[in-house]
Write an enzyme that holds these catalytic residues in place. Structure first.
Site, PDB file in Angstrom:
ATOM      1  N   GLU A   1      20.739  26.818  52.337  1.00 13.48           N
ATOM      2  CA  GLU A   1      21.223  27.306  50.968  1.00 13.48           C
ATOM      3  C   GLU A   1      22.009  25.797  50.260  1.00 13.48           C
ATOM      4  O   GLU A   1      23.017  26.035  50.008  1.00 13.48           O
ATOM      5  CB  GLU A   1      22.642  28.239  51.495  1.00 13.48           C
ATOM      6  CG  GLU A   1      22.375  29.414  51.857  1.00 13.48           C
ATOM      7  CD  GLU A   1      23.481  30.525  51.925  1.00 13.48           C
ATOM      8  OE1 GLU A   1      24.507  30.046  52.126  1.00 13.48           O
ATOM      9  OE2 GLU A   1      23.130  31.643  52.185  1.00 13.48           O
TER      10      GLU A   1
ATOM     11  N   GLU B   1      17.558  35.348  55.340  1.00 10.88           N
ATOM     12  CA  GLU B   1      18.810  36.148  55.776  1.00 10.88           C
ATOM     13  C   GLU B   1      18.972  37.238  55.030  1.00 10.88           C
ATOM     14  O   GLU B   1      18.700  37.147  53.687  1.00 10.88           O
ATOM     15  CB  GLU B   1      19.887  35.045  55.543  1.00 10.88           C
ATOM     16  CG  GLU B   1      20.412  34.022  56.426  1.00 10.88           C
ATOM     17  CD  GLU B   1      21.387  33.001  56.122  1.00 10.88           C
ATOM     18  OE1 GLU B   1      22.350  33.557  55.665  1.00 10.88           O
ATOM     19  OE2 GLU B   1      21.278  31.814  56.430  1.00 10.88           O
TER      20      GLU B   1
HETATM   21  P1  P53 Z   1      29.365  35.149  56.176  1.00 13.64           P
HETATM   22  C1  P53 Z   1      28.392  32.921  50.985  1.00 13.64           C
HETATM   23  C2  P53 Z   1      27.382  33.746  50.171  1.00 13.64           C
HETATM   24  C3  P53 Z   1      26.331  34.031  50.801  1.00 13.64           C
HETATM   25  C4  P53 Z   1      25.957  33.379  51.594  1.00 13.64           C
HETATM   26  O1  P53 Z   1      28.094  34.908  55.486  1.00 13.64           O
HETATM   27  C5  P53 Z   1      26.577  32.621  52.511  1.00 13.64           C
HETATM   28  C6  P53 Z   1      27.817  32.137  52.060  1.00 13.64           C
HETATM   29  C7  P53 Z   1      28.826  31.531  52.932  1.00 13.64           C
HETATM   30  O2  P53 Z   1      29.672  32.061  53.528  1.00 13.64           O
HETATM   31  O3  P53 Z   1      26.088  31.872  53.467  1.00 13.64           O
HETATM   32  C8  P53 Z   1      25.022  32.382  54.240  1.00 13.64           C
HETATM   33  O4  P53 Z   1      29.082  34.566  57.490  1.00 13.64           O
HETATM   34  C9  P53 Z   1      24.887  31.319  55.543  1.00 13.64           C
HETATM   35  C10 P53 Z   1      25.153  31.767  56.751  1.00 13.64           C
HETATM   36  C11 P53 Z   1      26.136  32.916  56.848  1.00 13.64           C
HETATM   37  C12 P53 Z   1      25.822  33.965  56.009  1.00 13.64           C
HETATM   38  O5  P53 Z   1      25.285  33.725  54.746  1.00 13.64           O
HETATM   39  O6  P53 Z   1      30.417  34.287  55.333  1.00 13.64           O
HETATM   40  O7  P53 Z   1      23.475  30.925  55.390  1.00 13.64           O
HETATM   41  O8  P53 Z   1      25.630  30.750  57.802  1.00 13.64           O
HETATM   42  O9  P53 Z   1      26.799  33.249  58.028  1.00 13.64           O
HETATM   43  C13 P53 Z   1      26.797  35.180  56.067  1.00 13.64           C
HETATM   44  O10 P53 Z   1      29.249  36.575  56.265  1.00 13.64           O
END
Ligand code: P53
Length: 489
Positions: free
Chosen positions: A198, A388
């Site tokens: 990201e 993801e």
């Molecule tokens: P969490 C923000 C918005 C979209 C993706 O996020 C993001 C974030 C940062 O929090 O990060 C990605 O754990 C990231 C992962 C993360 C996952 O999204 O806040 O690549 O490390 O865990 C989900 O629910």
């Protein structure tokens, strides 16, 4: 139709959120080890110590360390990443469960400070190298292809404190050395690599970080990004030289932007949001040069980039082989007063009245994924991976130990359906790794209760639990999806 034979199905994790063992076998700390747990509406805190011994904590978002303070682990605070879900000691069991689900790909990251504890050493830490070799061998046993991120939110703390991290061109050299060691050590065990997770967050989330959305904040963010682009380009070139079978991709936080109204000002704002937040990084990494609109973005914020002729050449020679992204939600931008703001953890913009929202304020929008896939494929014509995607939700363990997460199944099913539609429309999508296939610590909030997994992990927000693994209903469902190559969803 839809999913071609050999389509990769799997799940994704990141070292700092799942490994634990934060100070074992010579690993050095990263900033993520100094982060406490927060919640949807209270930020994670960074703890510090002053030279005179006094201590304190500042919010990660919007906080400013007092002069002379150093980040530190303090008594009386809880740091969820220290233990993660203890993947470091459970990886064999976890990989066996993934294999049982039928995974053909597993996305994970290498913790830089396991390989180079400080970051500026010449010789790597052999125990760190050994750990990942063992993980890769275990994956090979089950024919699961690793997809390895070199940098997932975890620059060694030593580099941050002593070299000012990515604000310093010198950090590129340290990253080059780290990437080279990985490419040489894991030849034959890994085929697919990602450079920076990201990467676009640096600019995209500036506005969320309170006082950082200033001209100075933008100057730093764009400069950091530039150094990361160069480091990424170097990695691509090196990987190809070390093993022609290596494929290296970029990784973008994929959010689909919509205009709030038909006001031409909103339409323009929406285009600018795509350019600044999504295309800026993807263009540089995929096309090897800055897009035309970069000049406008820099001008808006008076940014003066340190960029050399050699940099320009490096970018051109280090284009990625494929494009990957995360996708959780869409968002709405408008120049008009926002009546209903989304709020919550890392969600931004206005609330979309046509969509449902998760408990953490993330919009459920599977069609937004199709939109994103088609738009990006048309722009770059490189293979794509969704690396993801998933639903962070509270799960309930029933008395008999079962977990009925039909909401997660629904979320994934609808997104997989739209991936199929995009493929039918010509998009070359080659992989899907759902986020947090096994429950892990949330990056945004530090919570355990924001769970994404198809495998449940017994650990709570205070760090209690046995780390026992358990299958949720989504486990059996996903197994069938993979078995049928996406036909039975
Ligand atoms: P969490 C923000 C918005 C979209 C993706 O996020 C993001 C974030 C940062 O929090 O990060 C990605 O754990 C990231 C992962 C993360 C996952 O999204 O806040 O690549 O490390 O865990 C989900 O629910």
């Amino acid at each position: 139709m839809s999913f071609k034979e050999g389509f990769y199905w799997g799940g994704a994790t990141a070292a700092n959120q799942c490994e634990g063992a934060w100070n074992e076998d010579g690993r050095g700390p990263a900033e993520t080890d100094m982060l406490t747990a927060g919640s949807n509406h209270s930020p994670r805190m960074l703890t510090y110590q002053m030279p005179d011994g006094t201590t304190g904590a500042i919010p990660r978002t919007g906080g400013k360390l007092p002069e002379g303070a150093k980040l530190a682990v303090l008594d009386g605070y809880y740091y969820p990443n220290h233990d993660g879900i203890d993947f470091y000691h459970h990886y064999k069991e976890d990989i066996a469960l993934m294999a049982e689900m039928g995974f053909t790909m597993f996305r994970m990251s290498i913790s830089w400070s396991r390989i180079f504890p400080r970051g500026d050493e010449i010789e790597p830490n052999q125990k760190g190298i050994e750990f990942y070799r063992n993980v890769f061998k275990e994956l090979k046993k089950y024919n699961i292809e690793p997809l390895v991120t070199l940098h997932h939110f975890d620059t060694p703390l030593y580099l941050e404190e002593n070299y000012d991290g990515w604000n310093n061109r010198k950090t590129i050299e340290f990253f080059d050395r780290y990437a080279k060691v990985c490419f040489e050590e894991y030849k034959g065990l890994v085929k697919y690599w990602l450079t920076f997770n990201e990467i676009n967050n640096t600019v995209m989330f500036l506005e969320l970080f309170g006082d950082k959305a200033t001209k100075e904040g933008y100057q730093r963010a764009y400069q950091q990004l530039h150094y990361q682009f160069i480091a990424s380009a170097h990695a691509v070139k090196m990987a190809h030289a070390i093993d022609p079978d290596y494929h290296v991709g970029c990784m973008i936080c994929g959010i689909t932007f919509y205009p709030g109204t038909s006001d031409p000002k909103d339409i323009l704002l929406n285009r600018h949001a795509w350019e600044k937040n999504i295309f800026y990084c993807g263009d540089v990494q995929s096309k090897g040069k800055y897009p035309t609109f970069a000049k406008r973005l820099w001008k808006e914020q008076d940014v003066q980039l340190d960029i050399t002729k050699q940099d320009e050449q490096d970018l051109m020679e280090g284009c990625v082989d494929f494009y990957t992204f995360s996708y959780y939600m869409s968002t709405v931008v408008t120049t008009h007063a926002i009546e209903d703001k989304v709020g919550g953890n890392f969600s931004m913009g206005a609330k979309n009245p046509y969509l449902k929202y998760s408990d953490w304020g993330w919009a459920f929008d599977p069609e937004g994924l199709k939109y994103y896939l088609e738009m990006i494929y048309d722009r770059y014509e490189k293979p794509l991976m969704v690396v993801e995607n998933g639903l962070g939700a509270v799960d309930k363990v029933e008395e008999d130990g079962s977990i009925h997460d039909d909401y997660r199944i629904e979320y994934m099913r609808d997104h997989i359906k739209e991936m199929g539609n995009a493929i039918d429309n010509g998009v070359d999508l080659i992989a899907y790794t759902s986020w947090g296939c096994i429950d892990l610590v949330s990056a945004g909030t530090g919570e355990m209760k924001k769970r994404y997994g198809m495998i449940y992990v017994d650990k709570d927000d205070e760090g209690n639990g046995t780390f026992e693994r358990r299958k949720k209903d989504s486990f059996e469902w996903y197994k069938k999806v993979i078995q049928s190559n996406g036909k039975i969803i």
